[in-house]
Write a protein that holds these residues in place. Sequence first.
Motif, PDB file in Angstrom:
ATOM      1  N   ASP A  72      24.271  47.615  40.328  1.00 16.55           N
ATOM      2  CA  ASP A  72      23.416  48.562  39.593  1.00 16.55           C
ATOM      3  C   ASP A  72      24.183  49.828  39.188  1.00 16.55           C
ATOM      4  OD1 ASP A  72      21.211  46.837  39.837  1.00 16.55           O
ATOM      5  OD2 ASP A  72      20.659  47.711  41.777  1.00 16.55           O
ATOM      6  N   GLY A  73      25.434  49.639  38.764  1.00 21.16           N
ATOM      7  CA  GLY A  73      26.246  50.760  38.299  1.00 21.16           C
ATOM      8  C   GLY A  73      26.840  51.629  39.392  1.00 21.16           C
ATOM      9  N   GLU A  74      26.619  51.279  40.642  1.00 15.50           N
ATOM     10  CA  GLU A  74      27.085  52.088  41.777  1.00 15.50           C
ATOM     11  C   GLU A  74      28.169  51.338  42.554  1.00 15.50           C
ATOM     12  OE1 GLU A  74      25.250  53.730  46.014  1.00 15.50           O
ATOM     13  OE2 GLU A  74      23.918  52.871  44.520  1.00 15.50           O
ATOM     14  N   VAL A  75      29.285  52.012  42.855  1.00 15.50           N
ATOM     15  CA  VAL A  75      30.336  51.422  43.677  1.00 15.50           C
ATOM     16  C   VAL A  75      29.804  51.309  45.101  1.00 15.50           C
ATOM     17  CG1 VAL A  75      32.653  51.729  44.632  1.00 15.50           C
ATOM     18  CG2 VAL A  75      32.204  52.310  42.246  1.00 15.50           C
ATOM     19  N   VAL A  76      29.860  50.082  45.646  1.00 14.03           N
ATOM     20  CA  VAL A  76      29.314  49.843  46.983  1.00 14.03           C
ATOM     21  C   VAL A  76      30.362  49.264  47.935  1.00 14.03           C
ATOM     22  CG1 VAL A  76      26.977  49.551  46.075  1.00 14.03           C
ATOM     23  CG2 VAL A  76      28.436  47.539  46.399  1.00 14.03           C
ATOM     24  N   GLY A  77      31.621  49.216  47.488  1.00 10.25           N
ATOM     25  CA  GLY A  77      32.674  48.704  48.341  1.00 10.25           C
ATOM     26  C   GLY A  77      33.872  48.269  47.526  1.00 10.25           C
ATOM     27  N   ASP A  78      34.740  47.506  48.167  1.00 14.93           N
ATOM     28  CA  ASP A  78      35.927  47.001  47.490  1.00 14.93           C
ATOM     29  C   ASP A  78      36.264  45.620  48.018  1.00 14.93           C
ATOM     30  OD1 ASP A  78      36.738  48.299  49.983  1.00 14.93           O
ATOM     31  OD2 ASP A  78      38.783  47.900  49.339  1.00 14.93           O
ATOM     32  N   VAL A  79      37.004  44.893  47.206  1.00 15.52           N
ATOM     33  CA  VAL A  79      37.451  43.555  47.571  1.00 15.52           C
ATOM     34  C   VAL A  79      38.914  43.432  47.153  1.00 15.52           C
ATOM     35  CG1 VAL A  79      36.664  42.476  45.418  1.00 15.52           C
ATOM     36  CG2 VAL A  79      36.804  41.104  47.484  1.00 15.52           C
ATOM     37  N   GLN A  80      39.685  42.684  47.931  1.00 14.85           N
ATOM     38  CA  GLN A  80      41.102  42.523  47.636  1.00 14.85           C
ATOM     39  C   GLN A  80      41.499  41.059  47.716  1.00 14.85           C
ATOM     40  OE1 GLN A  80      40.646  43.985  51.005  1.00 14.85           O
ATOM     41  NE2 GLN A  80      39.693  45.684  49.909  1.00 14.85           N
ATOM     42  N   ALA A  81      42.443  40.694  46.860  1.00 14.30           N
ATOM     43  CA  ALA A  81      43.152  39.425  46.970  1.00 14.30           C
ATOM     44  C   ALA A  81      44.606  39.794  47.240  1.00 14.30           C
ATOM     45  CB  ALA A  81      43.032  38.616  45.688  1.00 14.30           C
ATOM     46  N   ARG A  82      45.208  39.071  48.173  1.00 14.35           N
ATOM     47  CA  ARG A  82      46.599  39.349  48.521  1.00 14.35           C
ATOM     48  C   ARG A  82      47.414  38.059  48.419  1.00 14.35           C
ATOM     49  NH1 ARG A  82      43.197  42.282  52.131  1.00 14.35           N
ATOM     50  NH2 ARG A  82      43.019  40.457  53.455  1.00 14.35           N
ATOM     51  N   ARG A  83      48.639  38.211  47.959  1.00 18.03           N
ATOM     52  CA  ARG A  83      49.582  37.096  47.919  1.00 18.03           C
ATOM     53  C   ARG A  83      50.951  37.675  48.265  1.00 18.03           C
ATOM     54  NH1 ARG A  83      49.592  36.166  41.384  1.00 18.03           N
ATOM     55  NH2 ARG A  83      50.444  38.193  40.848  1.00 18.03           N
ATOM     56  N   ASP A  84      51.774  36.872  48.870  1.00 10.54           N
ATOM     57  CA  ASP A  84      53.105  37.357  49.218  1.00 10.54           C
ATOM     58  C   ASP A  84      54.133  36.285  48.877  1.00 10.54           C
ATOM     59  OD1 ASP A  84      55.395  38.485  50.195  1.00 10.54           O
ATOM     60  OD2 ASP A  84      54.520  39.075  52.106  1.00 10.54           O
ATOM     61  N   PRO A  85      54.665  36.347  47.646  1.00 10.42           N
ATOM     62  CA  PRO A  85      55.618  35.317  47.228  1.00 10.42           C
ATOM     63  C   PRO A  85      56.885  35.268  48.076  1.00 10.42           C
ATOM     64  CG  PRO A  85      55.315  36.996  45.503  1.00 10.42           C
ATOM     65  CD  PRO A  85      54.400  37.337  46.632  1.00 10.42           C
ATOM     66  N   ALA A  86      57.207  36.344  48.778  1.00 12.00           N
ATOM     67  CA  ALA A  86      58.386  36.331  49.644  1.00 12.00           C
ATOM     68  C   ALA A  86      58.111  35.589  50.949  1.00 12.00           C
ATOM     69  CB  ALA A  86      58.828  37.759  49.947  1.00 12.00           C
ATOM     70  N   TYR A  87      56.837  35.402  51.257  1.00 14.38           N
ATOM     71  CA  TYR A  87      56.455  34.815  52.537  1.00 14.38           C
ATOM     72  C   TYR A  87      55.848  33.424  52.398  1.00 14.38           C
ATOM     73  CZ  TYR A  87      53.447  34.089  56.605  1.00 14.38           C
ATOM     74  OH  TYR A  87      52.807  33.548  57.680  1.00 14.38           O
ATOM     75  N   ALA A  88      55.056  33.216  51.348  1.00 12.38           N
ATOM     76  CA  ALA A  88      54.298  31.973  51.221  1.00 12.38           C
ATOM     77  C   ALA A  88      54.526  31.358  49.835  1.00 12.38           C
ATOM     78  CB  ALA A  88      52.814  32.261  51.427  1.00 12.38           C
ATOM     79  N   PRO A  89      54.324  30.053  49.726  1.00 11.71           N
ATOM     80  CA  PRO A  89      54.468  29.402  48.426  1.00 11.71           C
ATOM     81  C   PRO A  89      53.461  29.939  47.402  1.00 11.71           C
ATOM     82  CG  PRO A  89      54.237  27.772  50.197  1.00 11.71           C
ATOM     83  CD  PRO A  89      53.963  29.115  50.780  1.00 11.71           C
ATOM     84  N   ALA A  90      53.772  29.760  46.135  1.00 14.98           N
ATOM     85  CA  ALA A  90      52.856  30.178  45.071  1.00 14.98           C
ATOM     86  C   ALA A  90      51.519  29.478  45.248  1.00 14.98           C
ATOM     87  CB  ALA A  90      53.465  29.835  43.713  1.00 14.98           C
ATOM     88  N   GLY A  91      50.443  30.176  44.862  1.00 15.14           N
ATOM     89  CA  GLY A  91      49.111  29.595  44.907  1.00 15.14           C
ATOM     90  C   GLY A  91      48.338  29.845  46.182  1.00 15.14           C
ATOM     91  N   LEU A  92      48.933  30.563  47.133  1.00 14.59           N
ATOM     92  CA  LEU A  92      48.236  30.898  48.373  1.00 14.59           C
ATOM     93  C   LEU A  92      47.779  32.348  48.311  1.00 14.59           C
ATOM     94  CD1 LEU A  92      50.492  29.251  51.083  1.00 14.59           C
ATOM     95  CD2 LEU A  92      48.571  28.262  49.834  1.00 14.59           C
TER      96      LEU A  92
END
Length: 182
Positions: A72-92
Motif C-alpha cells: 500500500d505504498g509503504e515500505v514494510v521491510g526488505d528482502v535480499q538475494a545473495r550469490r557468491d560466484p567465488a564460493y559456489a557454482p553459478a545458479g545458486l
Amino acid sequence: MRIVLEGDGVTLRPFAPEDFDVLWREETRDRGDFETAWAADDDRAKERVRARVEQSGTWRDGRVLDLAVVVDGEVVGDVQARRDPAYAPAGLFDLGIGLFAARRGNGVGTAAIRLLTAFLFDEEQAVRVTLSTDLDNAAMRRVAEKAGFTQEGVMRGFWIVPDGPARDYALYGRTRADHAAG
C-alpha cells in the motif's frame, strides 16, 4: 536493469533515498526475536544500511540484491538475494528477509519470498535457491514452506550469538525442478 516485482499485494522495488530514514529507524528498533537491533549511534552500521539503500535494485558487487518490500505504498521491510560466484557454482542463490514488526504474520513475507524466488528462476537462471532460519523461528519456517521450499536439514551451531551457544538453523531449498512443477 531496474528490478520491480509485483504480486499478491506486495511490491519489491529498489529503495529510494527517502526510504533510508524509515529503514534505519526500524533497524534500530526491532529486528525480530532472533537478531539484535543496532544501536542508533552505531555509525558503521548506519553507513552499511545507507550503502544498501544507495545500491538497492542492482547486484551490489555482483553478489547481493537488496529490495524494499512495499505494501500500500509503504515500505514494510526488505528482502535480499545473495550469490557468491567465488564460493559456489553459478545458479545458486540464498535469500534473506526482514519485515517490520507491524507487518509480520499477514502473508507479506510469503508473497515477497515467492516473488523474489520466481524472479531468480525465471530471470537469473537459478538452479537452486535456499534460505535458512533459526530452528525456533516458527513464523519464518512457515513462510518457507508456504513459498514452496522444502526443509533439507539442520545446520548445527550455525549462528554465533554473543551471550550464548551458537544457534541451530533449519535449511530450506527449492530447485529448478520444484519451480517448474509449480
